[in-house]
Write a protein that holds these residues in place. Sequence first.
Motif, mmCIF file in Angstrom:
data_model
loop_
_atom_site.group_PDB
_atom_site.id
_atom_site.type_symbol
_atom_site.label_atom_id
_atom_site.label_comp_id
_atom_site.label_asym_id
_atom_site.label_seq_id
_atom_site.Cartn_x
_atom_site.Cartn_y
_atom_site.Cartn_z
ATOM 1 N N LYS A 137 0.862 -1.175 0.000
ATOM 2 C CA LYS A 137 0.000 0.000 0.000
ATOM 3 C C LYS A 137 0.899 1.225 0.000
ATOM 4 O O LYS A 137 2.117 1.120 0.059
ATOM 5 C CB LYS A 137 -0.902 0.019 1.241
ATOM 6 C CG LYS A 137 -1.873 -1.150 1.323
ATOM 7 C CD LYS A 137 -3.004 -0.861 2.314
ATOM 8 C CE LYS A 137 -2.490 -0.735 3.731
ATOM 9 N NZ LYS A 137 -3.610 -0.592 4.706
ATOM 10 N N ARG B 95 4.795 2.611 2.166
ATOM 11 C CA ARG B 95 5.500 1.390 2.561
ATOM 12 C C ARG B 95 4.743 0.611 3.632
ATOM 13 O O ARG B 95 5.321 0.113 4.593
ATOM 14 C CB ARG B 95 6.918 1.699 3.011
ATOM 15 C CG ARG B 95 7.787 2.184 1.861
ATOM 16 C CD ARG B 95 9.212 1.724 1.980
ATOM 17 N NE ARG B 95 9.915 1.904 0.705
ATOM 18 C CZ ARG B 95 11.113 1.443 0.447
ATOM 19 N NH1 ARG B 95 11.764 0.764 1.359
ATOM 20 N NH2 ARG B 95 11.670 1.634 -0.725
ATOM 21 N N GLU B 96 3.448 0.534 3.466
ATOM 22 C CA GLU B 96 2.618 -0.316 4.302
ATOM 23 C C GLU B 96 2.101 -1.451 3.429
ATOM 24 O O GLU B 96 2.015 -1.315 2.212
ATOM 25 C CB GLU B 96 1.439 0.467 4.887
ATOM 26 C CG GLU B 96 1.845 1.572 5.847
ATOM 27 C CD GLU B 96 0.644 2.287 6.424
ATOM 28 O OE1 GLU B 96 -0.500 1.880 6.097
ATOM 29 O OE2 GLU B 96 0.838 3.247 7.176
ATOM 30 N N ARG B 97 1.763 -2.566 4.068
ATOM 31 C CA ARG B 97 1.248 -3.688 3.306
ATOM 32 C C ARG B 97 -0.141 -4.048 3.811
ATOM 33 O O ARG B 97 -0.453 -3.894 4.990
ATOM 34 C CB ARG B 97 2.206 -4.883 3.375
ATOM 35 C CG ARG B 97 2.543 -5.358 4.758
ATOM 36 C CD ARG B 97 3.808 -6.198 4.797
ATOM 37 N NE ARG B 97 3.764 -7.359 3.943
ATOM 38 C CZ ARG B 97 4.778 -8.200 3.774
ATOM 39 N NH1 ARG B 97 5.924 -7.999 4.393
ATOM 40 N NH2 ARG B 97 4.671 -9.243 2.984
ATOM 41 N N ASP B 98 -0.961 -4.514 2.894
ATOM 42 C CA ASP B 98 -2.328 -4.907 3.211
ATOM 43 C C ASP B 98 -2.305 -6.359 3.686
ATOM 44 O O ASP B 98 -2.425 -7.289 2.891
ATOM 45 C CB ASP B 98 -3.207 -4.739 1.973
ATOM 46 C CG ASP B 98 -4.681 -4.950 2.260
ATOM 47 O OD1 ASP B 98 -4.999 -5.577 3.288
ATOM 48 O OD2 ASP B 98 -5.516 -4.499 1.438
ATOM 49 N N GLN B 99 -2.144 -6.536 4.988
ATOM 50 C CA GLN B 99 -1.992 -7.882 5.526
ATOM 51 C C GLN B 99 -3.270 -8.708 5.399
ATOM 52 O O GLN B 99 -3.209 -9.918 5.207
ATOM 53 C CB GLN B 99 -1.544 -7.818 6.985
ATOM 54 C CG GLN B 99 -0.141 -7.278 7.136
ATOM 55 C CD GLN B 99 0.357 -7.335 8.561
ATOM 56 O OE1 GLN B 99 -0.408 -7.182 9.509
ATOM 57 N NE2 GLN B 99 1.656 -7.550 8.728
ATOM 58 N N TRP C 109 9.636 -3.602 -1.922
ATOM 59 C CA TRP C 109 8.892 -2.362 -2.116
ATOM 60 C C TRP C 109 9.175 -1.714 -3.469
ATOM 61 O O TRP C 109 10.337 -1.620 -3.877
ATOM 62 C CB TRP C 109 9.248 -1.360 -1.022
ATOM 63 C CG TRP C 109 8.889 -1.784 0.352
ATOM 64 C CD1 TRP C 109 9.753 -2.124 1.349
ATOM 65 C CD2 TRP C 109 7.574 -1.916 0.903
ATOM 66 N NE1 TRP C 109 9.059 -2.466 2.482
ATOM 67 C CE2 TRP C 109 7.724 -2.341 2.242
ATOM 68 C CE3 TRP C 109 6.286 -1.710 0.385
ATOM 69 C CZ2 TRP C 109 6.629 -2.571 3.080
ATOM 70 C CZ3 TRP C 109 5.203 -1.935 1.212
ATOM 71 C CH2 TRP C 109 5.372 -2.356 2.540
#
Length: 201
Positions: free
Chosen positions: A157, A160-164, A191
Amino acid sequence: MGILDTIRAVLGTSAETDATREADPEDLFGMSTAYITMEAELGYPNAGAAALCFSSVDSTDFEDTLREVRDILEAGEAETGTNASVRMDEQGYHWVVLEDSDPEDLVTSIHFAADTFIERGYGSRLLAALFAFEKSSRYVYWIYSFRRGSYYPFAPKGGRERDQSAEFKLQSVLDGELAVEDDTSYWYPLWPDAAGRHPWE
């Protein structure tokens, strides 16, 4: 630990030491049916791109191997329509990047490239194969770790966040169809430089 050390640890030597099964390039063909499941059951169609990540060796023989991979993929472009290129990212890792709307062609080309490196004695340089999917203008990936001999999902996302939640959904649906990595500490994020771009761009 810097980013290069982290990549080496998770996709490199320590990953190989901790692996519960050996990598097998035939695992890549599992993506042929996974493409169908991703679109039919999860609404993620093929994004028309895949890539092979590897570290290079400063030798003439390795350069010859890379040239062989590139030349044969380019020669096959007229038949399959698969566009192939070789790139280096900012961390110094190399990528064979493939673009094609037909997922079968992407799988076949990725397998060919990986198999050529292995046959020429450079299997240890292979790090990962990435297969891209897109939904609502966002990319998700299935990443095959050659050192672990398994796949894992990656849903980046912005910031640098991820959609866990998306990643665990992908795992629950595709586990069994793909050899999915059980240890989530090895679900290493590759990333992209910016939202809406691929890790190899």
